[in-house]
Design a protein around this motif. Structure first.
Motif, PDB file in Angstrom:
ATOM      1  N   SER A 181      57.427   7.886  14.143  1.00 15.71           N
ATOM      2  CA  SER A 181      56.248   8.562  14.705  1.00 15.71           C
ATOM      3  C   SER A 181      56.628   9.269  16.003  1.00 15.71           C
ATOM      4  O   SER A 181      57.700   9.029  16.579  1.00 15.71           O
ATOM      5  CB  SER A 181      55.117   7.561  14.948  1.00 15.71           C
ATOM      6  OG  SER A 181      55.485   6.639  15.942  1.00 15.71           O
ATOM      7  N   ALA A 182      55.748  10.124  16.471  1.00 14.39           N
ATOM      8  CA  ALA A 182      56.010  10.971  17.633  1.00 14.39           C
ATOM      9  C   ALA A 182      56.366  10.183  18.881  1.00 14.39           C
ATOM     10  O   ALA A 182      57.093  10.682  19.736  1.00 14.39           O
ATOM     11  CB  ALA A 182      54.797  11.866  17.898  1.00 14.39           C
ATOM     12  N   ASP A 183      55.908   8.953  18.998  1.00 13.41           N
ATOM     13  CA  ASP A 183      56.203   8.168  20.202  1.00 13.41           C
ATOM     14  C   ASP A 183      57.442   7.284  20.039  1.00 13.41           C
ATOM     15  O   ASP A 183      57.692   6.400  20.859  1.00 13.41           O
ATOM     16  CB  ASP A 183      54.992   7.327  20.602  1.00 13.41           C
ATOM     17  CG  ASP A 183      54.596   6.296  19.556  1.00 13.41           C
ATOM     18  OD1 ASP A 183      55.145   6.334  18.442  1.00 13.41           O
ATOM     19  OD2 ASP A 183      53.735   5.454  19.862  1.00 13.41           O
ATOM     20  N   GLN A 184      58.262   7.538  19.017  1.00 13.46           N
ATOM     21  CA  GLN A 184      59.434   6.701  18.769  1.00 13.46           C
ATOM     22  C   GLN A 184      60.768   7.401  19.051  1.00 13.46           C
ATOM     23  O   GLN A 184      61.802   7.024  18.489  1.00 13.46           O
ATOM     24  CB  GLN A 184      59.405   6.181  17.334  1.00 13.46           C
ATOM     25  CG  GLN A 184      58.314   5.158  17.102  1.00 13.46           C
ATOM     26  CD  GLN A 184      58.402   4.555  15.725  1.00 13.46           C
ATOM     27  OE1 GLN A 184      58.225   5.243  14.731  1.00 13.46           O
ATOM     28  NE2 GLN A 184      58.704   3.261  15.674  1.00 13.46           N
ATOM     29  N   ASP A 188      56.956  -0.720  13.396  1.00 10.55           N
ATOM     30  CA  ASP A 188      56.179   0.334  14.053  1.00 10.55           C
ATOM     31  C   ASP A 188      56.421   1.724  13.480  1.00 10.55           C
ATOM     32  O   ASP A 188      56.001   2.724  14.062  1.00 10.55           O
ATOM     33  CB  ASP A 188      56.477   0.338  15.554  1.00 10.55           C
ATOM     34  CG  ASP A 188      56.001  -0.934  16.232  1.00 10.55           C
ATOM     35  OD1 ASP A 188      55.002  -1.512  15.763  1.00 10.55           O
ATOM     36  OD2 ASP A 188      56.620  -1.339  17.228  1.00 10.55           O
ATOM     37  N   LEU A 227      56.119   5.082  11.139  1.00 11.34           N
ATOM     38  CA  LEU A 227      54.989   5.854  10.622  1.00 11.34           C
ATOM     39  C   LEU A 227      54.790   5.581   9.127  1.00 11.34           C
ATOM     40  O   LEU A 227      53.671   5.430   8.647  1.00 11.34           O
ATOM     41  CB  LEU A 227      55.269   7.344  10.854  1.00 11.34           C
ATOM     42  CG  LEU A 227      54.250   8.349  10.379  1.00 11.34           C
ATOM     43  CD1 LEU A 227      52.949   8.203  11.155  1.00 11.34           C
ATOM     44  CD2 LEU A 227      54.799   9.756  10.539  1.00 11.34           C
ATOM     45  N   SER A 286      51.038   3.962   9.579  1.00 18.04           N
ATOM     46  CA  SER A 286      50.331   4.405  10.780  1.00 18.04           C
ATOM     47  C   SER A 286      49.747   5.790  10.531  1.00 18.04           C
ATOM     48  O   SER A 286      50.265   6.555   9.714  1.00 18.04           O
ATOM     49  CB  SER A 286      51.315   4.453  11.954  1.00 18.04           C
ATOM     50  OG  SER A 286      50.772   5.150  13.045  1.00 18.04           O
ATOM     51  N   ASP A 287      48.700   6.109  11.265  1.00 22.03           N
ATOM     52  CA  ASP A 287      48.114   7.450  11.200  1.00 22.03           C
ATOM     53  C   ASP A 287      48.626   8.351  12.320  1.00 22.03           C
ATOM     54  O   ASP A 287      48.115   9.447  12.521  1.00 22.03           O
ATOM     55  CB  ASP A 287      46.584   7.364  11.278  1.00 22.03           C
ATOM     56  CG  ASP A 287      45.982   6.784  10.012  1.00 22.03           C
ATOM     57  OD1 ASP A 287      46.582   6.965   8.936  1.00 22.03           O
ATOM     58  OD2 ASP A 287      44.923   6.142  10.102  1.00 22.03           O
ATOM     59  N   ASP A 288      49.644   7.889  13.068  1.00 23.36           N
ATOM     60  CA  ASP A 288      50.215   8.687  14.154  1.00 23.36           C
ATOM     61  C   ASP A 288      50.850   9.961  13.611  1.00 23.36           C
ATOM     62  O   ASP A 288      51.037  10.109  12.400  1.00 23.36           O
ATOM     63  CB  ASP A 288      51.268   7.875  14.914  1.00 23.36           C
ATOM     64  CG  ASP A 288      50.684   6.686  15.642  1.00 23.36           C
ATOM     65  OD1 ASP A 288      49.471   6.678  15.929  1.00 23.36           O
ATOM     66  OD2 ASP A 288      51.452   5.750  15.921  1.00 23.36           O
ATOM     67  N   GLU A 289      51.233  10.842  14.508  1.00 20.85           N
ATOM     68  CA  GLU A 289      51.938  12.061  14.113  1.00 20.85           C
ATOM     69  C   GLU A 289      53.433  11.783  14.022  1.00 20.85           C
ATOM     70  O   GLU A 289      53.939  10.856  14.654  1.00 20.85           O
ATOM     71  CB  GLU A 289      51.650  13.176  15.117  1.00 20.85           C
ATOM     72  CG  GLU A 289      50.195  13.615  15.072  1.00 20.85           C
ATOM     73  CD  GLU A 289      49.944  14.925  15.779  1.00 20.85           C
ATOM     74  OE1 GLU A 289      50.896  15.552  16.275  1.00 20.85           O
ATOM     75  OE2 GLU A 289      48.777  15.328  15.821  1.00 20.85           O
ATOM     76  N   PRO A 290      54.169  12.597  13.265  1.00 25.04           N
ATOM     77  CA  PRO A 290      55.607  12.361  13.086  1.00 25.04           C
ATOM     78  C   PRO A 290      56.434  12.849  14.267  1.00 25.04           C
ATOM     79  O   PRO A 290      56.027  13.753  15.005  1.00 25.04           O
ATOM     80  CB  PRO A 290      55.931  13.185  11.841  1.00 25.04           C
ATOM     81  CG  PRO A 290      54.971  14.323  11.906  1.00 25.04           C
ATOM     82  CD  PRO A 290      53.698  13.731  12.456  1.00 25.04           C
ATOM     83  N   LYS A 300      56.877  17.498  19.098  1.00 22.32           N
ATOM     84  CA  LYS A 300      55.664  16.931  18.531  1.00 22.32           C
ATOM     85  C   LYS A 300      54.883  18.069  17.896  1.00 22.32           C
ATOM     86  O   LYS A 300      55.014  19.223  18.277  1.00 22.32           O
ATOM     87  CB  LYS A 300      54.825  16.251  19.622  1.00 22.32           C
ATOM     88  CG  LYS A 300      55.490  15.036  20.204  1.00 22.32           C
ATOM     89  CD  LYS A 300      54.609  14.366  21.232  1.00 22.32           C
ATOM     90  CE  LYS A 300      55.311  13.152  21.825  1.00 22.32           C
ATOM     91  NZ  LYS A 300      54.473  12.456  22.784  1.00 22.32           N
TER      92      LYS A 300
END
Length: 162
Positions: A79-82, A114, A116, A146-150, A160
């Motif tokens: 995900s974008a925060d990883q 954690d 995505l 997760s519904d986060d962004e990639p 992002k």
């Protein structure tokens, strides 16, 4: 017919860097059961029926022996925060799994808690890919976690969406 122009590795990398990719961590287990993983952006789907995916692994990668002998592997889409997770799994000196929550699905390859999304695969085929080996996996289990962004990689840096 005109002979193809020479393609330098630097030019090849620069042009391919114009193609945005997602970022994954591909994992497996070594013969002794230790988790093995690395950051990969050379991942793609191959077939819907049967469900096949592939990734390419540098023949110089320290993890190559584990992937050459493993019966399965997992693809963990980040995900974008990883970005920090991606950097840790890209560093050959890092303790890659330290502090990382993992689950084992059917193949036993570590699924990052954690991530995505994740795909658990059995090895379908291995192919020569020049300085890389191409590993094709048959998807046995998959989930969006997760519904986060990639996390996106483009022209040498993380990006992002939006």
């Amino acid at each position: 017919m005109t002979a193809p122009a020479d393609v330098s590795p630097g030019d090849f990398r620069a042009v391919l860097g114009s193609y945005a990719t997602g970022v994954t961590v591909v994992t497996t287990r070594a013969p002794d059961g230790e988790p093995v993983g690395l950051t990969v952006n050379s991942f793609t789907s191959v077939s819907l029926d049967p469900p096949l995916v592939l990734f390419c692994l540098d023949r110089e990668a320290g993890s190559l022996p584990a992937f050459e002998t493993a019966d399965g592997f997992a693809v963990n889409i980040l995900s974008a925060d990883q970005a920090a997770v991606s950097n840790r799994f890209a560093d050959p000196q890092a303790a890659r799994f330290d502090g990382e929550g993992v689950a084992d699905w059917s193949t036993g390859a570590p699924i990052l808690a954690d991530a995505l999304a994740a795909l658990d695969c059995t090895v379908h085929a291995r192919h020569d890919g020049g300085d890389h080996i191409i590993l094709v996996g048959r998807v046995r289990r998959l989930a969006v976690l997760s519904d986060d962004e990639p996390l996106i990689y483009w022209r040498g840096v993380y990006r992002k969406l939006g």
